[in-house]
Design a protein around this motif. Structure first.
Motif, short mmCIF file in Angstrom:
data_model
loop_
_atom_site.label_atom_id
_atom_site.label_comp_id
_atom_site.label_asym_id
_atom_site.label_seq_id
_atom_site.Cartn_x
_atom_site.Cartn_y
_atom_site.Cartn_z
N PRO A 70 0.81 -1.23 0.00
CA PRO A 70 0.00 0.00 0.00
C PRO A 70 0.84 1.27 0.00
N LEU A 71 2.02 1.21 0.62
CA LEU A 71 2.88 2.41 0.63
C LEU A 71 3.34 2.76 -0.77
N ILE A 72 3.78 1.75 -1.49
CA ILE A 72 4.26 1.99 -2.86
C ILE A 72 3.13 2.52 -3.72
N MET A 75 2.49 6.06 -2.94
CA MET A 75 3.58 6.88 -3.45
C MET A 75 3.40 7.14 -4.94
N ASP A 76 3.07 6.10 -5.68
CA ASP A 76 2.85 6.27 -7.12
C ASP A 76 1.71 7.24 -7.38
N LEU A 77 0.66 7.11 -6.59
CA LEU A 77 -0.48 8.01 -6.75
C LEU A 77 -0.04 9.46 -6.54
N PHE B 65 5.49 17.51 -0.08
CA PHE B 65 6.04 17.21 1.25
C PHE B 65 4.98 16.61 2.16
N GLU B 66 3.83 17.25 2.20
CA GLU B 66 2.74 16.77 3.07
C GLU B 66 2.39 15.32 2.78
N ARG B 67 2.39 14.99 1.50
CA ARG B 67 1.93 13.65 1.14
C ARG B 67 3.02 12.61 1.23
N ILE B 68 4.25 13.01 0.89
CA ILE B 68 5.29 11.99 0.76
C ILE B 68 6.00 11.72 2.08
N ALA B 69 6.08 12.71 2.95
CA ALA B 69 6.85 12.54 4.18
C ALA B 69 6.34 11.36 5.02
N PRO B 70 5.04 11.27 5.29
CA PRO B 70 4.59 10.13 6.10
C PRO B 70 4.82 8.79 5.41
#
Lengths: 293, 293
Positions: A70-72, A75-77, B65-70
């Motif tokens: 789910p993380l990947i 991230m792609d989204l 940043f908001e989306r990728i950091a977590p």
DNA sequence: TTCATAATTGCTTATAGCACACTAATGAAT
DNA sequence: ATTCATTAGTGTGCTATAAGCAATTATGAA
């Protein structure tokens, strides 16, 4: 850490075969093998128990899949949404321009722009001071005169031609000038800037003639000059974009139309300036192209 | 996609300076610059608006940043937890062994093992058939005889010595043998396997003597042989690990103790086998070392 | 036992990433 | 205004990394 490794892990987990994944992703099977090995080395944990004929995830592999997949995906989204946002014009567009130009040229066109690009919210900041493009969160600035800043990228929006204008009432009370020279006897209204206050340049049939002037009124705002001239204060030099409507409606009359007239430094234009060169957001491009047509 | 790029982006976002990030992560500032550029190219979006003195995230940079950091944080946690799990012995450990060896040697030691490693839950699978190490989800197998499988990794747990034993009652009713030869007149009990059923090998003072035998009883289970011998059925050859307690408690008596005795092929041992060579989980190592001490 | 196929490993080539040295730019101090 | 110190960006060469190809090993099925 390379997410490509994780992605091949996910693919292998789902398909259950190195070779199949290699075919799907146009890789050599050896690369897939090495990707998995690299991940395993990193995690110090075996992810698949494998023979040449059998590929089963270990318990650790299952756990890893559950948590990382789910993380990947998320991230792609995230990445894709940024890329899409850059491609489709949308969002808030902050445009800055001089007060006069904004009122006269930009503002009247905004309705059509909104109709064409309903997803772009325009914020128009009219200011005659310098707006900082880098920190001011401005997407597009419209600047007059020569290129202001070398690091910024500019496109020429329009050349500016100046016209010698006056009001009908003034002309009724004064003699209509037939040549530049005759302007000396008139009430001249001019801009404070050096290019305009000391001399005007006339050009016709290849002849150039510089007329030193002694202004009756010197004003710092083009809009105020226009207002004065309309009120019959005299004759002035005004940019074409500002007085187009006035000429059409007869509020102003052009004098010496056969002469091309300008300030001392003639190459003035309207420039459209982006704050950065490389990544021009789609919304900025849309606005720029809209103004250029 | 390389998450290192994203991590430098996060660091730059937080610190607000390329140089500072470069120092922190022992990189050249140019590398930081290129990392950000690479990300921006990928996303087709500018993430920071920058001059040499000023570094401010763009709106897109903030959103990113908001989306990728977590996500990155969660990813690191996932990886670290796998690495930790590999380092600290814990989890479920599945051990397989033969029924007899499990009962006699392994089971009695499990209580101490649990006390020493309370986080390892042991599952002991006793089976005399071959358990598939690769697919059977088994972490450690204990195998007898010679190395069974070349791809697997084995450690020798113990050499196996065989002893000639009988019960007191049998010896009271029969003559006590003084040499291998005298065994011919006795009731011999033996294992079905070829190594044992046709001949026993005796060795003392450098002399080797092979004694062909005609067994009175041939049994497939070592435990059953032991039981028979304890009941006075005769004389047999049994592995030392199986009868240690019997000898101590007098249930069995060793015969011809000066002779080293074995089956036809003498190099038998107990092996500890891991299913894979490269990544041996900490729990497996812990169990192996425990058995070896 | 043979056979076909899958994973692995060695080897070579191509790419990417890094540091170093240098340039350009800019905000602050003089 | 001018100088100065600092910071981002660029060109270049070296090194580490990753990819493909070919050969090897292993293994489940016929």
């Amino acid at each position: 850490m390379n997410t490509d490794y994780i992605k091949t892990f996910l693919a292998v987990y789902r398909s259950g075969s190195f070779v199949e994944v290699a075919k799907d992703q146009n890789l050599a099977p050896s690369s897939v093998s090495r990707s998995i090995s690299a991940l395993e080395n990193l995690l110090k944990t075996r992810l698949f128990q494998r023979t040449t004929r059998n590929l089963t995830p270990t318990r650790a592999g299952e756990i890893y899949f559950e948590r990382i997949a789910p993380l990947i995906e998320e991230m792609d989204l995230t990445h894709q949404s940024l890329i899409d946002a850059a491609a489709t014009p949308s969002g808030r567009l902050r445009v800055t321009a001089s007060v006069t130009y904004g009122q006269v040229v930009i503002a009247p066109r905004l309705k059509l722009f909104r109709e064409r690009y309903p997803n772009i919210d325009v914020e128009l900041l009219l200011s005659d001071g310098q707006v900082d493009l880098v920190n001011g969160q401005v997407d597009i600035a419209i600047r007059h005169g020569n290129l202001p800043d070398s690091t910024l990228v500019a496109r020429k929006l329009a050349d500016v031609n100046y016209r010698l204008v006056s009001s009908k009432t003034y002309l009724e009370q004064n003699e209509i000038p037939k040549s530049p020279d005759e302007l000396r006897q008139h009430e001249l209204v001019t801009f404070v800037y050096d290019n305009f206050r000391y001399a005007w340049v006339f050009e016709a049939n290849g002849d150039t003639c510089t007329l030193p002037i002694k202004p009756a009124l010197t004003i710092s705002s083009a809009a105020a000059i226009r207002q004065c001239v309309i009120n019959g204060a005299g004759i002035s030099l005004l940019a074409d974009w500002m007085i187009e409507e006035d000429l059409r409606k007869g509020r102003l009359v052009e004098l010496l139309p056969d002469w091309k007239v300008s300030g001392a430094s003639s190459d003035s234009a309207i420039w459209l300036v982006y704050p950065s060169s490389r990544f021009i957001p789609a919304k900025s491009k849309a606005f720029a192209n809209f103004l250029l047509n």
